[in-house]
Design a protein around this motif. Sequence first.
Motif, mmCIF file in Angstrom:
data_model
loop_
_atom_site.group_PDB
_atom_site.id
_atom_site.type_symbol
_atom_site.label_atom_id
_atom_site.label_comp_id
_atom_site.label_asym_id
_atom_site.label_seq_id
_atom_site.Cartn_x
_atom_site.Cartn_y
_atom_site.Cartn_z
ATOM 1 N N LEU A 220 31.225 36.498 33.614
ATOM 2 C CA LEU A 220 30.229 37.374 32.987
ATOM 3 C C LEU A 220 29.406 38.109 34.043
ATOM 4 N N GLN A 221 29.026 37.412 35.100
ATOM 5 C CA GLN A 221 28.268 38.077 36.167
ATOM 6 C C GLN A 221 29.105 39.152 36.855
ATOM 7 N N ALA A 222 30.392 38.876 37.041
ATOM 8 C CA ALA A 222 31.264 39.863 37.670
ATOM 9 C C ALA A 222 31.471 41.065 36.762
ATOM 10 N N LEU A 223 31.509 40.831 35.464
ATOM 11 C CA LEU A 223 31.762 41.902 34.497
ATOM 12 C C LEU A 223 30.653 42.951 34.509
ATOM 13 N N VAL A 224 29.455 42.543 34.908
ATOM 14 C CA VAL A 224 28.339 43.490 34.995
ATOM 15 C C VAL A 224 28.707 44.671 35.890
ATOM 16 N N ASP A 329 31.178 37.722 43.826
ATOM 17 C CA ASP A 329 31.573 38.913 44.568
ATOM 18 C C ASP A 329 33.086 39.026 44.689
ATOM 19 N N ASP A 330 33.747 37.911 44.975
ATOM 20 C CA ASP A 330 35.197 37.970 45.149
ATOM 21 C C ASP A 330 35.901 38.206 43.818
ATOM 22 N N LEU A 331 35.376 37.629 42.744
ATOM 23 C CA LEU A 331 35.961 37.891 41.429
ATOM 24 C C LEU A 331 35.736 39.346 41.022
ATOM 25 N N THR A 332 34.565 39.885 41.352
ATOM 26 C CA THR A 332 34.313 41.306 41.093
ATOM 27 C C THR A 332 35.327 42.172 41.827
ATOM 28 N N ALA A 333 35.573 41.856 43.095
ATOM 29 C CA ALA A 333 36.549 42.616 43.879
ATOM 30 C C ALA A 333 37.941 42.509 43.273
ATOM 31 N N ALA A 334 38.289 41.323 42.769
ATOM 32 C CA ALA A 334 39.602 41.142 42.144
ATOM 33 C C ALA A 334 39.732 41.989 40.880
ATOM 34 N N LEU A 335 38.677 42.017 40.074
ATOM 35 C CA LEU A 335 38.694 42.833 38.863
ATOM 36 C C LEU A 335 38.817 44.321 39.202
#
Length: 384
Positions: A220-224, A329-335
Amino acid sequence: MHIAVVGPTHPHTGGIVHHTTEMSHQLAAAGHTVDLVSWSAQYPAFLHPGTLRVPGGEPEVRLFPAATYPLVWWNPITWWRTGVSLRHYDAVVLVHASTVQVPAYLTLLHALRSGSRRLLAPRVVVVAHNVFPHERHRGDTLFVKALLSRVAAVLVHSPELATLAKTVVQQHADVVVADIPPHLPAVPIARRPASETEVPFNRLLFFGTVRPYKGLDVLLQALVNLPGVKLIVAGDIWSGVSGLRDQIAALGLLDRVMLRPSYVAGSEIAGLFRDVDALVLPYRAGTASQNVLLAHAMGAPVIATRAGTLASQVNDGVDGVLAEPDDVDDLTAALLRFYTPGTPQRLRAGVPVVDTESSWNSYVEVLTTALAGVVPVAGSRASR
């Protein structure tokens, strides 16, 4: 061999139900005489906040014909009687996933052996989906060590779990490894061809019981950071819906996160995967997940962390994208990598076909070797 498999089956819910039932079928198909000994009451409800039984009672597994339900979690007499009834078998498989059931298994083992000459007692193998629970509690180590050190062998589903199991059993039992095979719901699964998805839906899926170790809060935090992407969350929410809604609202995601907070029946799974770009498994920790194989069966790529066996199930850049566990941060980059133009379609085209038959053949070979007491070949997948 005459084999008793002790574990959950229909009408109970969960991936371990599917695995236990299909394992029984596969052992029987390999020429063994198999009885599936299950629970009429498996857990106290307060320890398992999710759905305990399949709603409506419609089977989601291939029902195993030789199944009985003598075990009751709150009645030690049923534990003892079941152990006595297993004395005439050649081998017994105990399916272990929760410390809650260890006292029952210890009682069963004592009853099994107390009336038999030691050399004639059945050989017992534990199939350990988890060595320890995902959320550890005081006393877990003591109980798990007591169980695993009293059996002939322990089968686990990853090298990491094997290392953990060896620290528990020391020299008391063999530890063997077998990759977890597909045990998908017994409902029609239609794999969507990559050609049917020419443009991304900008929609992701989180599927399964929501528990802390699965890292939904990290997702959820990465989805922002991906304002054009929506998320479907489908499954029982152990911590309660209101707290999750509050978290979603605090992140400003109410218009982009759709909650389906209930057990997902097998007949509804295909519909969930129909209009999403990928399944997301943002696990903080874990063992082996059937959800990667489920996504592949649907033709969907997977965005996952490297927790547990996920890194070996997802081929980064080929059929999915990987990130570090518990790292927003890394999950955001993956998305963001996943949504690079053309990448969702390319990764969908790379999703492998799930090979159920050969996977189960290999699994049954490792399990029956352990049940027969044959020493594994040094250096093999089943070696100690």
